[in-house]
Design a protein around this motif. Sequence first.
Motif, short mmCIF file in Angstrom:
data_model
loop_
_atom_site.label_atom_id
_atom_site.label_comp_id
_atom_site.label_asym_id
_atom_site.label_seq_id
_atom_site.Cartn_x
_atom_site.Cartn_y
_atom_site.Cartn_z
N UNK A 1 -2.77 -8.93 44.09
CA UNK A 1 -2.27 -7.62 44.50
C UNK A 1 -2.24 -6.62 43.35
N UNK A 2 -2.02 -5.36 43.73
CA UNK A 2 -1.99 -4.26 42.79
C UNK A 2 -0.60 -3.63 42.83
N UNK A 3 -0.03 -3.41 41.63
CA UNK A 3 1.25 -2.69 41.54
C UNK A 3 0.97 -1.28 41.05
N UNK A 4 1.45 -0.29 41.78
CA UNK A 4 1.33 1.11 41.37
C UNK A 4 2.72 1.58 40.96
N UNK A 5 2.82 2.13 39.77
CA UNK A 5 4.09 2.65 39.26
C UNK A 5 3.95 4.16 39.04
N UNK A 6 4.96 4.90 39.49
CA UNK A 6 5.01 6.35 39.29
C UNK A 6 6.31 6.64 38.55
N UNK A 7 6.20 7.17 37.32
CA UNK A 7 7.37 7.40 36.47
C UNK A 7 7.77 8.87 36.52
N UNK A 8 9.04 9.11 36.90
CA UNK A 8 9.60 10.45 36.98
C UNK A 8 10.71 10.61 35.93
N UNK B 1 13.11 7.34 35.94
CA UNK B 1 13.14 6.63 37.22
C UNK B 1 11.72 6.20 37.57
N UNK B 2 11.60 4.94 37.97
CA UNK B 2 10.29 4.39 38.29
C UNK B 2 10.21 4.05 39.78
N UNK B 3 9.25 4.67 40.46
CA UNK B 3 8.91 4.26 41.83
C UNK B 3 7.76 3.27 41.73
N UNK B 4 7.83 2.17 42.48
CA UNK B 4 6.75 1.20 42.46
C UNK B 4 6.46 0.74 43.89
N UNK B 5 5.20 0.39 44.13
CA UNK B 5 4.84 -0.23 45.41
C UNK B 5 3.66 -1.17 45.20
N UNK B 6 3.57 -2.15 46.07
CA UNK B 6 2.56 -3.20 45.98
C UNK B 6 1.57 -3.07 47.12
N UNK B 7 0.28 -3.20 46.78
CA UNK B 7 -0.81 -3.17 47.75
C UNK B 7 -1.60 -4.46 47.59
N UNK B 8 -2.13 -5.00 48.70
CA UNK B 8 -2.67 -6.35 48.64
C UNK B 8 -3.97 -6.49 47.85
N UNK B 9 -4.74 -5.42 47.68
CA UNK B 9 -6.00 -5.52 46.94
C UNK B 9 -6.38 -4.15 46.38
N UNK B 10 -7.31 -4.17 45.43
CA UNK B 10 -7.80 -2.92 44.85
C UNK B 10 -8.51 -2.07 45.91
N UNK B 11 -9.29 -2.72 46.78
CA UNK B 11 -9.96 -1.97 47.84
C UNK B 11 -8.95 -1.30 48.76
N UNK B 12 -7.86 -2.00 49.07
CA UNK B 12 -6.84 -1.41 49.94
C UNK B 12 -6.18 -0.21 49.27
N UNK B 13 -6.01 -0.26 47.95
CA UNK B 13 -5.44 0.90 47.26
C UNK B 13 -6.42 2.08 47.29
N UNK B 14 -7.71 1.81 47.13
CA UNK B 14 -8.69 2.90 47.22
C UNK B 14 -8.70 3.50 48.62
N UNK B 15 -8.54 2.64 49.64
CA UNK B 15 -8.42 3.18 51.01
C UNK B 15 -7.17 4.03 51.14
N UNK C 1 1.09 -0.02 51.55
CA UNK C 1 2.00 -0.79 50.70
C UNK C 1 2.76 -1.82 51.53
N UNK C 2 2.86 -3.06 50.99
CA UNK C 2 3.64 -4.07 51.69
C UNK C 2 5.01 -4.27 51.05
N UNK C 3 5.27 -3.62 49.91
CA UNK C 3 6.59 -3.65 49.28
C UNK C 3 6.75 -2.35 48.51
N UNK C 4 8.00 -1.91 48.37
CA UNK C 4 8.28 -0.63 47.71
C UNK C 4 9.68 -0.69 47.12
#
Length: 527
Positions: free
Chosen positions: A431-438, A479-493, A464-467
Amino acid sequence: MTTANAAPASSFAPLRHVSFAVLWVATVLGNVGSFMRDVASSWLVTDLSASPTAVALIQTAATLPVFLLAIPAGVLSDILDRRRFLIFVQLVLAGVSASLMVLSHTGALTVEWLIALTFIGGIGGALMAPTWQAIVPELVPRADLKGAVALNSLGINIARAIGPALGGLLLASFGAGITYGADVASYVLVIGALLWWKRPAPADTGLSEDFLGAFRAGLRYARASTDLHRVMLRSAVFFLFASAVWALLPLVARQLLGGTAGYYGVLLGAVGAGAIAGALLLPRLRQRMGPDGLVLLASLLAAVVMLGLVLVRHQGLAVAFMLLLGLGWIVALTTLNGVAQSILPNWVRGRGLAVYLTVFNGAMAAGSLGWGLVAQLLGVPATLLVGAVGLVIVALLFHRVRLPSGEADLQPSNHWPEPLLAEPVAHDRGPVMIQVEYRIRKADRPAFLAALRRLSIERRRDGAYAWGITEHSADPERVMEWFLVESWAEHLRQHQRVSQADADLQAEAVRYHVGPGRPEVHHFLAL
């Protein structure tokens, strides 16, 4: 909101597009054949068995497959060539009607065969329904989409007005074999129209989905979409109770009203005629009442019809009641379907409509079977009375659950920048974790968190399957927002799925950021 004055100009505009017009006409003729088949099957089962349960099982067999298979069918409609898929389904349905034609002609048709073939036909209908609705945006420009959806509903009810009456006439005059044969001929017309349609090849983005991945994405969207939840709840409540009149109508025609097969066809034709009138009145009603008022009106009309069939057992008045039922039915069906269409983005339209159809047909199937069992115990008149009273009660209770407006701009915004990469990443890696820092001031934190939680719904809908949200232990303003996506292709979608309405939600959260530049985005890949 479409006004009554604008409706005449826009309602028939989609017919200016040749592909839509040809397929619309073919669909109307195909639905005429389907209604003829349904009349023959519904009437024949009363010849083969006097049991209310057996009669109701025909309705259940027709709708249960949609409940079971609509979501997989929606996935297939989003990942396969829709034109070829529809042609395959039409061939299956033609085979069902051809089998019914042969069995009825030879006298070998039994209740078991009738239910089994109706179930197979229901499977074909389950595969076809979300796909047929999903191709509409391919046939007309976005400006004509609502008019095309309304025309499809009108077409179904034109077929409902013609098909049952014609089917009853053929059944009474020539028998079931000819009636089923006419349905086979209608599928030939639809297949011809689909072969004529030259569907443009979709652009290859290199991010095509496989079945299981698309299935999971569709379920994630449906689970996260609160707007879709409200539409499904209102649909389930209405159709669960309103299904009583459909499940028991053959017995009403035969036992309570003493009618023949031809009269049963007239009743169903009156439903279609009432639906056409309802479709013409709908723009004016919509302007006055809004979607919530329309669903309440439809519920009250259906309840009045059930009460009227029991209390006024007159063949002529029953036809009038069926006109009223058709009006109420098209108001509910078009309103709920239109709201569902308006809240779904194109990338998940087939799957979202499939979930909606699952609830719709599940409620119809469960209601039909349930009302058949109740009628076995209480009799048809008492069952219709219970259904009418129950429908009025639940309609008033659930009127407070407001339907979404469907006014959000769901066109892709394409505002996310491409991720920074040290080297190419395999599409199946995850999976891929995306973090957005504010950086958020303490005073702004409550408003920011409220905006971010609204944004979290979009993150989950789009992949995202978790946030979650975290803060830095040494610097609470980080403050960090994070979410998990199951694959790199799914994040590109996910980049391609974010809509203009989602961009507005994101901007609402970002405006509380006080750091230099925009919030930092980081991507982490599992090892």
